[in-house]
Design an enzyme around this catalytic site. Structure first.
Site, PDB file in Angstrom:
ATOM      1  N   GLY A  95       0.120  -0.163   6.255  1.00 57.36           N
ATOM      2  CA  GLY A  95      -0.607   0.681   5.324  1.00 57.36           C
ATOM      3  C   GLY A  95      -2.037   0.949   5.748  1.00 57.36           C
ATOM      4  O   GLY A  95      -2.547   2.061   5.626  1.00 57.36           O
ATOM      5  N   LYS A 117       0.804  -1.225   0.000  1.00 57.81           N
ATOM      6  CA  LYS A 117       0.000   0.000   0.000  1.00 57.81           C
ATOM      7  C   LYS A 117       0.838   1.276   0.000  1.00 57.81           C
ATOM      8  O   LYS A 117       0.380   2.310  -0.485  1.00 57.81           O
ATOM      9  CB  LYS A 117      -0.950  -0.004   1.197  1.00 57.81           C
ATOM     10  CG  LYS A 117      -2.041  -1.062   1.114  1.00 57.81           C
ATOM     11  CD  LYS A 117      -3.012  -0.944   2.266  1.00 57.81           C
ATOM     12  CE  LYS A 117      -4.102  -2.006   2.157  1.00 57.81           C
ATOM     13  NZ  LYS A 117      -5.140  -1.845   3.183  1.00 57.81           N
ATOM     14  N   THR A 175       7.673  -2.234  16.065  1.00 61.85           N
ATOM     15  CA  THR A 175       8.764  -1.344  15.648  1.00 61.85           C
ATOM     16  C   THR A 175       8.349   0.091  15.957  1.00 61.85           C
ATOM     17  O   THR A 175       7.477   0.658  15.298  1.00 61.85           O
ATOM     18  CB  THR A 175       9.053  -1.509  14.143  1.00 61.85           C
ATOM     19  OG1 THR A 175       9.328  -2.884  13.865  1.00 61.85           O
ATOM     20  CG2 THR A 175      10.248  -0.668  13.736  1.00 61.85           C
ATOM     21  N   LYS A 226       8.141   2.977  13.245  1.00 65.66           N
ATOM     22  CA  LYS A 226       6.995   2.984  12.327  1.00 65.66           C
ATOM     23  C   LYS A 226       5.771   3.594  12.994  1.00 65.66           C
ATOM     24  O   LYS A 226       4.995   4.319  12.357  1.00 65.66           O
ATOM     25  CB  LYS A 226       6.687   1.562  11.850  1.00 65.66           C
ATOM     26  CG  LYS A 226       7.741   0.987  10.917  1.00 65.66           C
ATOM     27  CD  LYS A 226       7.316  -0.374  10.390  1.00 65.66           C
ATOM     28  CE  LYS A 226       8.332  -0.912   9.393  1.00 65.66           C
ATOM     29  NZ  LYS A 226       7.926  -2.233   8.847  1.00 65.66           N
ATOM     30  N   ALA A 278       1.099  -0.574  12.591  1.00 64.02           N
ATOM     31  CA  ALA A 278       1.500   0.651  11.885  1.00 64.02           C
ATOM     32  C   ALA A 278       1.780   0.393  10.413  1.00 64.02           C
ATOM     33  O   ALA A 278       2.695   0.958   9.831  1.00 64.02           O
ATOM     34  CB  ALA A 278       2.725   1.267  12.566  1.00 64.02           C
TER      35      ALA A 278
END
Length: 496
Positions: A364, A299, A386, A389, A362
């Site tokens: 698309g 995405k 993570t 992100k 986190a």
């Protein structure tokens, strides 16, 4: 050329079982393939009677292990079985096998002569169960040693580009007779769009026996006929689809193909999974695909490859819909449209003012979700394994961010009015909640939270089951899928 025939592979243990399956699927098939290699030993001795037990043409096949079958007894016994199946030809051709499948390296003149004498067409097949065939046209030319055999090539693609190459090569095959298909999950487009390959037939398997040919990647004939409307596909059919990876579960083909059918549109929507968005775009350009859905993990990476994107996709930084824009592509984001409508419907709210929302993940999809939550007036925190992100999304909308783990429990409690679960955890899982299938397994629901999980298969994910047991209101992502799909369809139908 007439449309490709639909052949169902019969891999039952007995002839009676195969006959019953042939009867069950009769309205959706044109012929059957009797896979003698799957029959029990005693049943193999009666194969000569099989054509008279059914009312459709039959292919006689005894497939070796090297070619994807299960026959292990050696070539001498296999030759004898072929002879038994072709012996004593009846004056009524419907009581004989209409076709026999001999591999490229299997040459027995007496069997070939018998087949010709009895009016049985020979399919001369080549199977590569491990690798693609890089020059399909050359291979077919090598196999066309006679004018009365139908050459067949089935191969295992490694990437979508291997499938793309086949569609390119097949453009030169119009006017000749051949069977062509790619196997495995990547090969589905070659089965649904076999008309584009100028293939004589396409193979299917009954739902009851799909497991027998799992590596081959067959679909069942009812799905092929009803969902993909295979019999109506022609050279005027507009192609749409969905790409992503691994793309193991998607309801988009059913949603869009149903819409095309209800609106009497000559169009089909086909999955084409790809590890890279570049391969997906190349495939789409080769097949002149008019538009396609984009899912995990493409995405965001698709955006730099598009000529234009709409304002919503640009603001969100993620694109889930691509359509033809002259000789290039334009991107849209309908996830935001679908999520906003689904979430407000689920919560019964007109906006999210004074609400605190936890966004789990986190990727698309979470970008579109954060966009909607901000516009609806809520405060939110993005949780992700993570942290960098999570921060990228949070900073964009003035949200907080945190790691997705037990160390963030207190922050989860703070943002617990609504949980929006956007990770892949729980996808395909129906077991008890655990760290592998529930992103907040460490959180104890109080019973007053809303949980919206964008996963829709299974219908109830482990986190949903756990929250529901605590008295929470829960919802899966089917409503979001439907509403974003409706918005996609409005874009697609302009191109049919």
């Amino acid at each position: 050329m007439a449309r490709p025939l639909v052949c169902i592979c019969l891999t039952g243990k007995t002839l009676a079982e195969d006959v019953e399956i042939a009867k069950k699927y009769r309205d959706f098939i044109d012929l059957v393939e009797l896979r003698v290699d799957f029959l029990e030993q005693d049943e193999r001795l009666k194969i000569r009677d099989f054509p008279s037990m059914i009312d459709v043409p039959a292919i006689l096949t005894i497939r070796r292990r090297i070619d994807g079958g299960v026959y292990m007894e050696g070539e001498s016994s296999r030759t004898m079985l072929f002879a038994r199946g072709l012996a004593f030809a009846d004056s009524d051709p419907t009581k004989n096998f209409a076709y026999v499948d001999f591999e490229e390296d299997f040459h027995v003149p007496s069997l070939e002569d018998a087949a010709q004498a009895f009016g049985t067409k020979i399919i001369r097949s080549y199977h590569n169960m491990k690798d693609p065939v890089h020059d399909i046209v050359k291979k077919f030319n090598e196999m066309r040693t006679t004018g009365f055999e139908i050459p067949k090539i089935a191969f295992m693609p490694h990437t979508l580009s291997d499938v793309t190459r086949v569609f390119k090569d097949a453009e030169t095959l119009a006017g000749t007779q051949q069977i062509l298909c790619a196997m495995g999950p990547l090969g589905l487009p070659t089965r649904v769009l076999s008309e584009k390959l100028h293939s004589y037939l396409t193979y299917t398997s009954p739902t009851e026996l799909l497991g027998n040919l799992l590596a081959i990647g067959h679909t069942d004939p009812i799905t092929l006929s009803k969902m993909y409307r295979f019999q109506q596909i022609n050279d005027q059919t507009k192609i749409f689809g969905i790409t992503g990876f691994p793309l193991t579960v998607t309801s988009s083909p059913e949603l869009h193909n149903t819409s095309f059918a209800e609106n009497k549109m000559n169009a089909v929507y086909v999955p084409f999974k790809s590890e890279t968005i570049e391969d997906a775009l190349s495939f789409a350009e080769t097949l002149d695909i008019k538009g396609f859905s984009v899912t995990i993990p493409h995405k965001e990476t698709v955006i730099p490859l598009l000529r234009r994107i709409d304002a919503r996709a640009e603001d969100i930084g993620a694109c889930n819909t691509v359509i033809r824009d002259g000789d290039a592509w334009k991107g849209y984001n309908t996830d935001a449209i679908g999520f906003e409508k689904a979430l407000l419907e689920f919560t019964g709210l007109k906006n999210l003012k004074h609400k605190k929302v936890a966004i789990l993940g986190a990727g698309g999809a979470s970008r579109a979700i954060a966009y909607v939550i901000k516009n609806l007036g809520a405060k939110a925190c993005v949780f992700n394994r993570t942290l960098s992100k999570a921060r990228l999304i949070a900073d964009k909308y003035g949200f907080e961010y945190a790691t997705l783990g037990p160390e963030s429990l207190e922050k989860l409690k703070k943002y617990s009015d609504i949980f929006v679960q956007t990770t892949s955890k729980g996808m395909g899982s129906t077991g008890q909640s655990n760290p592998e299938n529930d992103p907040i397994w460490f959180y104890d629901f109080r019973g007053n939270e809303f949980i919206y999980d964008i996963v829709y298969a299974p219908e109830v994910t482990p986190i949903m089951a756990r929250a529901d047991a605590a008295g929470c209101k829960v919802c899966n992502g089917m409503s979001m899928l439907k509403y974003q799909g409706d918005a996609q369809f409005e874009l697609f139908k302009q191109l049919v």
